[in-house]
Design an enzyme around this catalytic site. Sequence first.
Site, PDB file in Angstrom:
ATOM      1  CE  LYS A 113      -5.596 -27.290 -46.937  1.00  0.00           C
ATOM      2  NZ  LYS A 113      -6.937 -26.947 -46.476  1.00  0.00           N
ATOM      3  CG  HIS A 158      -2.749 -30.302 -45.862  1.00  0.00           C
ATOM      4  ND1 HIS A 158      -1.967 -29.176 -45.751  1.00  0.00           N
ATOM      5  CD2 HIS A 158      -3.855 -30.067 -45.120  1.00  0.00           C
ATOM      6  CE1 HIS A 158      -2.561 -28.312 -44.950  1.00  0.00           C
ATOM      7  NE2 HIS A 158      -3.710 -28.823 -44.554  1.00  0.00           N
TER       8      HIS A 158
END
Length: 209
Positions: free
Chosen positions: A100, A102
Amino acid sequence: MTPAAETLIQTALERGALRLGDFTLKSGRPSPYFFNFGALDDGDALLQAAEAYADLLMPAEFDVLFGPAYKGIPLVAAIAVVMARRGRSVAYAYNRKEAKTHGEGGNLVGAPVDGRVALVDDVVTAGTAIRQAIDMVRAAGGTPTLAVVALDRQEAGPDGLSPLASLADQEQIDVRSLFTAGDVADSVEASQPDAASAIRRHLGEYGAG
Ligand SMILES: O=P(O)(O)OC[C@H]1O[C@H](OP(=O)(O)OP(=O)(O)O)[C@H](O)[C@@H]1O
Ligand SMILES: O=C(O)c1cc(=O)[nH]c(=O)[nH]1
């Protein structure tokens, strides 16, 4: 095999999580049976599986439970809940298959993966998934000490040896399974003798010996 593991084989057969037929495995091998942990898809079935794993994990020495994506994720959470209900609350973590970029970022979720780590997964065939999980744990600073799977298919890895025996030898990791391919064949012997023979033939061809 523990009584809970025997019950789990029966539940898996009833729920279609353990299917007999013609399948292709991740390794490309054909197989006359397949264990799909994802079909243990309600609270009762997941609880039963988690109880069987917890029987092996409760007395084991480790700090963190790690479940590799995807099947390891519900598994590790359910086992942690069952262990807490039995009086031992352990930290748990799992990975994302895609990092991921963010928010909190990264590909590990849950507790810090450090100290002694117990890996849990649904099935081992060639050992690819479990070896990747070991690498992830080491890269995060943890020390894999134990691996528990529901089903050891008793097949040979790329080196011709049993992946679980290789891990125990080469990595000094204690490895356990709730049940084996042989146990599955025994369980279906009375009701589906042809399927039991097909599993034994498959072991003759691909088994680790
Ligand atoms: O020992 P191996 O040859 O690696 O095979 C067994 C692995 O294959 C399946 O996972 P898969 O990689 O298909 O991922 P999933 O959990 O996302 O279904 C299964 O859940 C095991 O983790
Ligand atoms: O080897 C595999 O890919 C495999 C075998 C099996 O029985 N179940 C599963 O999810 N994967």
